[in-house]
Design a protein around this motif. Sequence first.
Motif, short mmCIF file in Angstrom:
data_model
loop_
_atom_site.label_atom_id
_atom_site.label_comp_id
_atom_site.label_asym_id
_atom_site.label_seq_id
_atom_site.Cartn_x
_atom_site.Cartn_y
_atom_site.Cartn_z
N GLY A 1 0.81 -1.22 0.00
CA GLY A 1 0.00 0.00 0.00
C GLY A 1 0.84 1.26 0.00
N LEU A 2 1.92 1.27 0.78
CA LEU A 2 2.79 2.44 0.81
C LEU A 2 3.46 2.66 -0.54
CD1 LEU A 2 4.41 2.05 4.33
CD2 LEU A 2 2.74 3.77 3.62
N SER A 3 3.85 1.58 -1.17
CA SER A 3 4.45 1.70 -2.50
C SER A 3 3.45 2.28 -3.50
CB SER A 3 4.94 0.33 -2.98
OG SER A 3 5.48 0.42 -4.28
N MET A 4 2.19 1.82 -3.43
CA MET A 4 1.15 2.35 -4.32
C MET A 4 0.89 3.81 -4.05
SD MET A 4 -1.35 -0.99 -4.15
CE MET A 4 -2.66 -0.36 -5.20
N LEU A 5 0.96 4.22 -2.78
CA LEU A 5 0.77 5.62 -2.43
C LEU A 5 1.89 6.48 -3.02
CD1 LEU A 5 -0.62 7.87 -0.75
CD2 LEU A 5 0.87 7.19 1.15
N LEU A 6 3.13 6.04 -2.87
CA LEU A 6 4.25 6.81 -3.38
C LEU A 6 4.26 6.86 -4.91
CD1 LEU A 6 6.99 5.63 -0.88
CD2 LEU A 6 6.04 7.93 -1.07
N ASP A 7 3.73 5.80 -5.54
CA ASP A 7 3.64 5.77 -6.99
C ASP A 7 2.43 6.52 -7.52
OD1 ASP A 7 5.93 4.26 -7.15
OD2 ASP A 7 4.88 2.34 -7.27
N GLU A 8 1.65 7.14 -6.59
CA GLU A 8 0.46 7.93 -6.92
C GLU A 8 -0.64 7.09 -7.54
OE1 GLU A 8 1.31 11.62 -8.86
OE2 GLU A 8 3.11 11.99 -7.66
N ARG A 9 -0.67 5.80 -7.19
CA ARG A 9 -1.81 4.94 -7.56
C ARG A 9 -2.87 4.97 -6.47
NH1 ARG A 9 0.73 -0.69 -8.55
NH2 ARG A 9 2.45 0.13 -7.28
N ALA A 10 -2.57 5.60 -5.36
CA ALA A 10 -3.52 5.76 -4.26
C ALA A 10 -3.30 7.12 -3.63
CB ALA A 10 -3.34 4.65 -3.22
N ASP A 11 -4.32 7.61 -2.92
CA ASP A 11 -4.24 8.91 -2.27
C ASP A 11 -3.93 8.78 -0.78
OD1 ASP A 11 -5.18 10.40 -4.66
OD2 ASP A 11 -7.04 9.28 -4.28
N LEU A 12 -4.25 7.64 -0.19
CA LEU A 12 -4.04 7.41 1.23
C LEU A 12 -3.79 5.92 1.43
CD1 LEU A 12 -6.06 8.91 4.18
CD2 LEU A 12 -5.73 6.43 4.08
N ALA A 13 -2.89 5.58 2.34
CA ALA A 13 -2.60 4.18 2.66
C ALA A 13 -2.77 3.97 4.15
CB ALA A 13 -1.20 3.79 2.22
N ILE A 14 -3.43 2.88 4.52
CA ILE A 14 -3.47 2.45 5.92
C ILE A 14 -2.51 1.28 6.02
CG2 ILE A 14 -4.91 1.54 7.78
CD1 ILE A 14 -7.27 3.03 6.53
N ALA A 15 -1.49 1.44 6.85
CA ALA A 15 -0.37 0.50 6.85
C ALA A 15 0.06 0.16 8.27
CB ALA A 15 0.81 1.09 6.07
N VAL A 16 1.00 -0.77 8.36
CA VAL A 16 1.48 -1.30 9.63
C VAL A 16 2.97 -1.00 9.75
CG1 VAL A 16 1.83 -3.41 10.98
CG2 VAL A 16 -0.21 -3.16 9.57
N GLU A 17 3.40 -0.66 10.97
CA GLU A 17 4.83 -0.53 11.22
C GLU A 17 5.51 -1.88 11.00
OE1 GLU A 17 6.51 2.05 11.79
OE2 GLU A 17 5.27 3.57 12.78
N TYR A 18 6.61 -1.88 10.30
CA TYR A 18 7.39 -3.10 10.11
C TYR A 18 8.83 -2.70 9.82
CZ TYR A 18 6.94 -2.07 5.10
OH TYR A 18 6.99 -1.46 3.87
N ARG A 19 9.73 -3.66 10.01
CA ARG A 19 11.13 -3.38 9.73
C ARG A 19 11.28 -3.03 8.25
NH1 ARG A 19 14.11 -8.47 12.61
NH2 ARG A 19 12.23 -9.53 11.88
N GLY A 20 11.87 -1.90 7.98
CA GLY A 20 12.03 -1.46 6.60
C GLY A 20 10.98 -0.47 6.15
N ALA A 21 9.94 -0.23 6.97
CA ALA A 21 8.91 0.75 6.59
C ALA A 21 9.49 2.16 6.64
CB ALA A 21 7.72 0.65 7.54
N PRO A 22 9.02 3.07 5.77
CA PRO A 22 9.44 4.47 5.88
C PRO A 22 9.14 5.00 7.28
CG PRO A 22 8.19 4.09 3.86
CD PRO A 22 8.06 2.85 4.67
N ASP A 23 10.10 5.68 7.90
CA ASP A 23 9.90 6.14 9.27
C ASP A 23 9.27 7.53 9.29
OD1 ASP A 23 11.93 8.00 8.79
OD2 ASP A 23 13.48 6.72 9.69
N ALA A 24 9.08 8.03 10.50
CA ALA A 24 8.38 9.31 10.66
C ALA A 24 9.13 10.48 10.05
CB ALA A 24 8.12 9.57 12.14
N ALA A 25 10.43 10.31 9.84
CA ALA A 25 11.24 11.39 9.27
C ALA A 25 11.27 11.36 7.74
CB ALA A 25 12.67 11.31 9.81
N ASP A 26 10.63 10.38 7.13
CA ASP A 26 10.65 10.27 5.68
C ASP A 26 9.98 11.50 5.06
OD1 ASP A 26 9.81 9.46 2.93
OD2 ASP A 26 10.68 7.55 3.53
N ARG A 27 10.71 12.21 4.20
CA ARG A 27 10.22 13.46 3.65
C ARG A 27 9.18 13.28 2.56
NH1 ARG A 27 10.38 17.27 6.73
NH2 ARG A 27 10.30 18.74 5.00
#
Length: 300
Positions: free
Chosen positions: A133-159
Amino acid sequence: MIDTRRLRTLRAVADHGTVTAAAAALHLTPSAVSQQLAALEHEVGHRLLNRDGRGVHLTAVGKIMLAHANEVLAQLERAEAEVAAYTTGEAGEVTVTCFATAISAVLSPAITALRTTAPGVRVRVLDAEGDQGLSMLLDERADLAIAVEYRGAPDAADRRLSRHPLYAEPFDLVLPRDHPLAGSATLVSLARETWIGPYPGNPVHDVITFACQQAGFTPDLVHCSDDFRAVVALVGAGAGVALVPRLALRDMALRGVVVRHTPGPERRVFAAVRRGSDAHPLLRPLLAALREVARSLGTG
């Protein structure tokens, strides 16, 4: 003047690691992506990418450009949000990626609430695990993603992203009803058991593996399914034991199993939008509805 479309291309290549994967995400041909990158390198006057086998990696100048690209694209999102607000864009469609449990727990009730609070907002739902879902959001295939914290996920500082915490839910042990430890099981006591859980790559797989490693063992994950109903059915059949997020067990027919609370592992769930788009008049009421539903969950 640097073309912002080429900045999007650079970010897609950085996110996906290959020209081919970036082309698929951008709905372009690989040759078109290569041409965009070559044109951007010409505009900047420096090499931005080096090839590494089948993949690519950013040069030092490429990393500088990527950081600026994230800021420029976020500013464009803010501009679009302000224009939409100015033109009172209170009607339209929002595409949301979300995993199955959160569709039931928070997204569906939020959609129901929007019928009263923002009836012009239509929500299109795509079932996707958090990493997808996060990948689809960044690729602009979605407007909002509901996701789970996991190792390797973009962190809170991701610009690139703005994150909105929703809820944290514990995991429960699920055992066959006739298991010798059904009345007293702890995570440590199940170290030698056969385990059932999601496939590697599913964020929950990371949470379960990490929790077991913290308890001193690596789970023998023999049976794999991303469907928690299937996981619980297999436990009921005596195929093994499992750790399951508590909300996934809600309203489930728990035949032939017992559920034991266990301290420690949690699934932390958040909503994410592209940075700069938080104030968009279609996203703002949806985020508010999601937060309100999440507050009422009572996952403890």
